[in-house]
Design an enzyme around this catalytic site. Structure first.
Site, PDB file in Angstrom:
ATOM      1  N   CYS A 127       0.727  -0.973  -0.053  1.00 20.13           N
ATOM      2  CA  CYS A 127       0.155  -0.013   0.068  1.00 20.13           C
ATOM      3  C   CYS A 127       0.814   1.121  -0.013  1.00 20.13           C
ATOM      4  O   CYS A 127       1.394   1.768   1.038  1.00 20.13           O
ATOM      5  CB  CYS A 127      -1.079  -0.003   1.256  1.00 20.13           C
ATOM      6  SG  CYS A 127      -1.838   1.362   1.145  1.00 20.13           S
ATOM      7  N   CYS A 167      -0.635   3.953   1.963  1.00 26.40           N
ATOM      8  CA  CYS A 167      -0.252   3.985   3.467  1.00 26.40           C
ATOM      9  C   CYS A 167       1.082   4.282   3.860  1.00 26.40           C
ATOM     10  O   CYS A 167       1.277   4.980   4.903  1.00 26.40           O
ATOM     11  CB  CYS A 167      -0.842   2.580   3.864  1.00 26.40           C
ATOM     12  SG  CYS A 167      -2.114   1.971   3.084  1.00 26.40           S
ATOM     13  N   ASP A 168       2.092   3.745   3.168  1.00 24.29           N
ATOM     14  CA  ASP A 168       3.327   3.561   3.680  1.00 24.29           C
ATOM     15  C   ASP A 168       4.224   4.536   2.723  1.00 24.29           C
ATOM     16  O   ASP A 168       5.670   4.574   3.121  1.00 24.29           O
ATOM     17  CB  ASP A 168       3.922   2.404   3.718  1.00 24.29           C
ATOM     18  CG  ASP A 168       3.002   1.385   4.468  1.00 24.29           C
ATOM     19  OD1 ASP A 168       2.480   1.615   5.273  1.00 24.29           O
ATOM     20  OD2 ASP A 168       2.508   0.036   3.981  1.00 24.29           O
TER      21      ASP A 168
END
Ligand code: NAP
Length: 307
Positions: free
Chosen positions: A133, A136-137
């Site tokens: 992701c 997200c990261d």
């Protein structure tokens, strides 16, 4: 025990749309939206092709407005996962750990989850440089170089997004040609920060505590090479979240729930499936939402016919 009219298992565009329709039909749906609500759109950056948003919208924002819309008509949400079901007879039973619920109809919208390559080093470095992701990261990899694995729209999207942070994003694909749509490919090929590496697979992810490189293998000549990177982002597709339903609902050979063509009906009357959990072809937010609508209408008709 209270018997619900309809229990919706799973959120995302299919689940929220089913909830909006079921709630407006006065069915007072109960939705188990899962421990991580919103589904795959929560890890999608810009959604440019959901009709009605001419400037685009982010995935999480789209899920938030859909959820609010479902809430407005009094959908009840439980932010937990269903862990077991018994669909052998009506009312159908579902459990959240030891807590039992029952309903006359169930709409399954549990979606699909990211696939992994299945090599040991991928597990070892999960959360230590390996992710599925970018949204997200990605921010953890500011000024660092990373690889993205895959050749579909997800890989194009992840690679493009990561160039916000990373000076170089290597895009590793196992074939000579990307599978992604032309517009997404063009965006990638124009981006000077993205370096496509075709006919290549990751043999090993290397590092000590965290990732510091990958060993690549060229599938044409068999040669291996090392690439120094700090992050590995997987974008190689998805598998359906259907494990808890397999004893009751028929699936295809890759685990997607089977529905009767042109409907969301499964092999059990009163159990419906919508969205990516039953669609391995289109897999779009708008098609998931459309099938969520169908499931709610079909559940409503089923309830009318089977008091
Ligand atoms: P996908 O289209 O199935 O692509 C998966 C890619 O990963 C393929 O290129 C595949 O290679 C590769 N792959 C699969 N297993 C692999 C393995 N073990 N090792 C290395 N490579 C592997 O999946 P997706 O990109 O997640 O897209 C899914 C659906 O969502 C599509 O319908 C797509 O259009 C849609 N989507 C749309 C958007 C958007 O419009 N904004 C964004 C993301 C996704 P091969 O090509 O060789 O099979």
């Amino acid at each position: 025990m209270n018997t619900e009219n309809v229990i919706i298992i799973g959120s995302g565009p299919a689940g929220y749309t089913a909830a909006i329709y079921a709630a407006r039909a006065n069915l007072k749906p109960l939705m188990f939206e899962g421990l991580t609500p919103g589904g795959q759109l929560m890890i999608t950056s810009d959604v440019e092709n959901y009709p009605g948003f001419d400037e685009g919208i982010t995935g999480p924002e789209l899920m938030e407005v859909m959820r609010k819309q479902a809430q407005r008509f009094e959908t009840r949400f439980i932010t937990k996962d269903i862990t077991r079901v018994d669909f052998s007879k009506r009312p159908f039973k579902v459990w959240e750990e030891d807590e039992k619920y029952q309903a006359q109809t169930v709409i399954i919208t549990t979606g699909a989850s990211a696939k992994w390559m299945g090599i040991d080093s991928e597990k070892k470095f999960m959360g230590k440089g390996v992710s599925a992701c970018a949204t997200c990261d990605g921010a953890f990899f500011k000024n660092k170089n990373v690889v993205v694995v895959g050749g579909g729209d997800s890989a194009m999207e992840e690679a493009t997004f990561l160039t916000r942070f990373c000076p170089t994003v290597y895009l590793i694909h196992r074939r000579e040609e990307f599978r992604a749509s032309k517009i997404m490919q063009d965006r990638v090929l124009k981006n000077l920060k993205i370096k496509p590496l075709y006919n290549s697979v990751i043999e090993e992810i290397v590092g000590t505590n965290v990732v510091n490189g990958v060993r690549l293998k060229n599938v044409v000549d068999g040669k291996t090479s090392d690439l120094k990177v700090d992050g590995v982002f997987m974008a190689i597709g998805h598998s359906p979240n259907t494990k808890i339903f397999k004893d009751f609902i028929k699936t295809n050979e890759t685990g997607y729930l089977l529905t009767k063509p042109g409907t969301t009906s499964t092999n059990i009357p009163g159990i419906f499936a919508a969205g990516d959990v039953q669609d391995h072809v289109y897999r779009q937010a708008v098609t998931a939402a459309g099938s969520g609508c169908m499931a709610a209408l079909e559940a409503e008709r089923f309830l009318e016919a089977n008091h």
